[in-house]
Enzyme design. Structure first.
Site, short mmCIF file in Angstrom:
data_model
loop_
_atom_site.label_atom_id
_atom_site.label_comp_id
_atom_site.label_asym_id
_atom_site.label_seq_id
_atom_site.Cartn_x
_atom_site.Cartn_y
_atom_site.Cartn_z
N GLN A 103 -79.00 107.67 -16.36
CA GLN A 103 -78.48 107.13 -15.10
C GLN A 103 -78.65 108.17 -13.99
OE1 GLN A 103 -74.53 104.96 -15.54
NE2 GLN A 103 -74.69 105.95 -17.54
N HIS A 121 -81.59 104.59 -12.87
CA HIS A 121 -81.12 104.45 -11.48
C HIS A 121 -82.09 105.07 -10.48
CE1 HIS A 121 -76.67 103.96 -12.93
NE2 HIS A 121 -77.33 102.83 -12.97
N CYS A 152 -90.81 106.23 7.29
CA CYS A 152 -91.90 105.76 6.44
C CYS A 152 -93.23 106.18 7.06
CB CYS A 152 -91.86 104.23 6.31
SG CYS A 152 -93.36 103.55 5.58
N CYS A 155 -95.13 102.76 8.36
CA CYS A 155 -94.75 101.93 9.52
C CYS A 155 -93.74 102.65 10.42
CB CYS A 155 -94.16 100.62 9.02
SG CYS A 155 -92.53 100.83 8.27
N THR A 192 -71.31 110.06 -19.89
CA THR A 192 -71.12 108.95 -18.94
C THR A 192 -69.73 108.35 -19.11
OG1 THR A 192 -71.93 106.81 -18.14
CG2 THR A 192 -72.23 107.28 -20.51
N ALA A 233 -71.53 118.38 -23.70
CA ALA A 233 -72.88 118.11 -24.20
C ALA A 233 -73.62 119.41 -24.52
CB ALA A 233 -73.65 117.31 -23.16
N1 APR Z 1 -70.63 117.18 -21.24
C1 APR Z 1 -70.51 115.84 -21.51
N2 APR Z 1 -69.80 114.97 -20.72
C2 APR Z 1 -69.19 115.49 -19.63
C3 APR Z 1 -69.25 116.87 -19.30
C4 APR Z 1 -70.02 117.74 -20.16
N3 APR Z 1 -70.15 119.05 -19.92
N4 APR Z 1 -68.52 117.08 -18.16
C5 APR Z 1 -68.01 115.84 -17.80
N5 APR Z 1 -68.42 114.90 -18.69
C6 APR Z 1 -68.14 113.46 -18.69
C7 APR Z 1 -66.83 113.04 -18.02
O1 APR Z 1 -65.76 113.06 -18.95
C8 APR Z 1 -67.16 111.61 -17.59
O2 APR Z 1 -66.85 110.68 -18.64
O3 APR Z 1 -69.16 112.85 -17.94
C9 APR Z 1 -68.68 111.61 -17.41
C10 APR Z 1 -69.16 111.50 -15.96
O4 APR Z 1 -68.80 110.22 -15.50
P1 APR Z 1 -69.21 109.75 -14.01
O5 APR Z 1 -68.92 110.82 -13.06
O6 APR Z 1 -68.57 108.42 -13.83
O7 APR Z 1 -70.80 109.62 -14.08
P2 APR Z 1 -71.71 108.45 -14.68
O8 APR Z 1 -71.07 107.77 -15.83
O9 APR Z 1 -73.06 109.02 -14.91
O10 APR Z 1 -71.77 107.44 -13.41
C11 APR Z 1 -72.52 106.29 -13.52
O11 APR Z 1 -72.18 105.75 -11.22
O12 APR Z 1 -71.93 106.54 -9.10
C12 APR Z 1 -72.78 105.90 -9.95
O13 APR Z 1 -75.13 105.70 -9.87
C13 APR Z 1 -74.11 106.62 -10.14
O14 APR Z 1 -75.39 106.93 -12.17
C14 APR Z 1 -74.10 106.99 -11.62
C15 APR Z 1 -73.17 105.93 -12.21
#
Ligand code: APR
Length: 250
Positions: A103, A121, A152, A155, A192, A233
């Site tokens: 993402q 994304h 652009c 255009c 995520t 991670a």
């Molecule tokens: N290792 C693993 N996970 C982690 C770490 C780490 N070091 N640090 C934070 N996290 C976790 C958090 O606990 C959280 O669950 O990563 C997650 C980040 O969540 P979000 O900030 O919501 O990001 P994401 O899920 O990628 O967002 C999805 O939302 O705003 C839009 O388009 C944007 O792609 C993005 C989408």
């Protein structure tokens, strides 16, 4: 199960796996210094992505939207892939069939040398014409951008970031490739919050398709997974790799 036995069980699953799919979010880039969206130190402290990352916000005030993307591009340009990105890059070269559906728009998987990245994304380093004048999307990695909003070259209309905004559809080829990759032996859900759809639906579909699904997140929250490892991670993937890596480097 303990943290250690979770790591060992994931390693043994990966040892037997031919097809690995990894779903990644902002958390995997946190250790590279890129703020997540919704975490305690996330972007949402000052901006709600939902307020800036929409076609409506861009139509209303393209300069402010671009100032936000230009700011994020500068942070990302200074960042380096971290150990989590590196381990996935090694696995993408070692295992026969690896797909990383991310993402993230930061490009850090590619910078780590990962093969088989699907940009769910889009990319913050790509621009396209907001007038759809027919000009192909183009790359632009200048930081800061000399002109905000950028134009652009076809255009001279407003250019927009090559990312998927809230309310916009995922590219159909990207969606099809991502869903095909869910037919795998092991699916990892890394960093995520699983709140933004349709990306958040992919893990559940992998479960339905019979993959062994494991989540890696300090605050696991994906439903129906086979294993949830509460950890960062960069640390968890490093530990798993230390159990997998052949004594003689590949
Ligand atoms: N290792 C693993 N996970 C982690 C770490 C780490 N070091 N640090 C934070 N996290 C976790 C958090 O606990 C959280 O669950 O990563 C997650 C980040 O969540 P979000 O900030 O919501 O990001 P994401 O899920 O990628 O967002 C999805 O939302 O705003 C839009 O388009 C944007 O792609 C993005 C989408």
């Amino acid at each position: 199960m303990s943290f250690d036995s979770d790591i060992h069980s994931l390693a043994s699953r990966l040892k037997a796996a031919r097809r690995l799919t990894v779903l990644t979010g902002a958390g995997i880039s946190a250790a590279s210094g890129i703020p997540t969206f919704r975490g305690p130190d996330g972007l949402s402290r000052n901006f709600r992505a939902e307020q800036l990352a929409t076609p409506e916000a861009f139509a209303r005030d393209p300069k402010t939207v671009w100032e936000w993307y230009d700011w994020r591009r500068q942070i990302i340009a200074r960042a380096k892939p971290n150990r989590a990105h590196e381990v996935l890059a090694v696995w993408s070269r070692r295992l026969p069939d690896v797909t990383v559906v991310t993402q993230n728009v930061d490009g850090l998987h590619e910078r780590a040398g990962t093969k088989g990245v699907v940009r769910f994304h889009g990319s913050i380093w790509e621009l396209s014409c907001s007038n759809a004048c027919g000009r192909e999307a183009w790359s632009d990695d200048r930081v800061p951008l000399p002109e905000l909003p950028p134009r652009c070259p076809g255009c001279s209309g407003l250019a927009r970031p090559g990312v998927v905004w809230f309310g916009e559809a995922i590219n159909l080829d990207i969606l099809a490739r991502s869903r095909r990759a869910l037919d795998c032996d092991v699916c990892l859900v890394v960093g995520t919050s699983s709140v933004v759809y349709p990306a958040a639906a992919l893990a559940a579909e992998a479960v339905e398709r019979g993959a062994f699904v494991a989540e890696i997140n300090p605050e696991p929250g994906a439903s129906g997974v086979d294993l949830a490892i509460a950890g960062k991670a960069e640390e968890v993937l490093d530990r798993v790799e230390s159990l997998l890596s052949p004594s003689i480097p590949p």
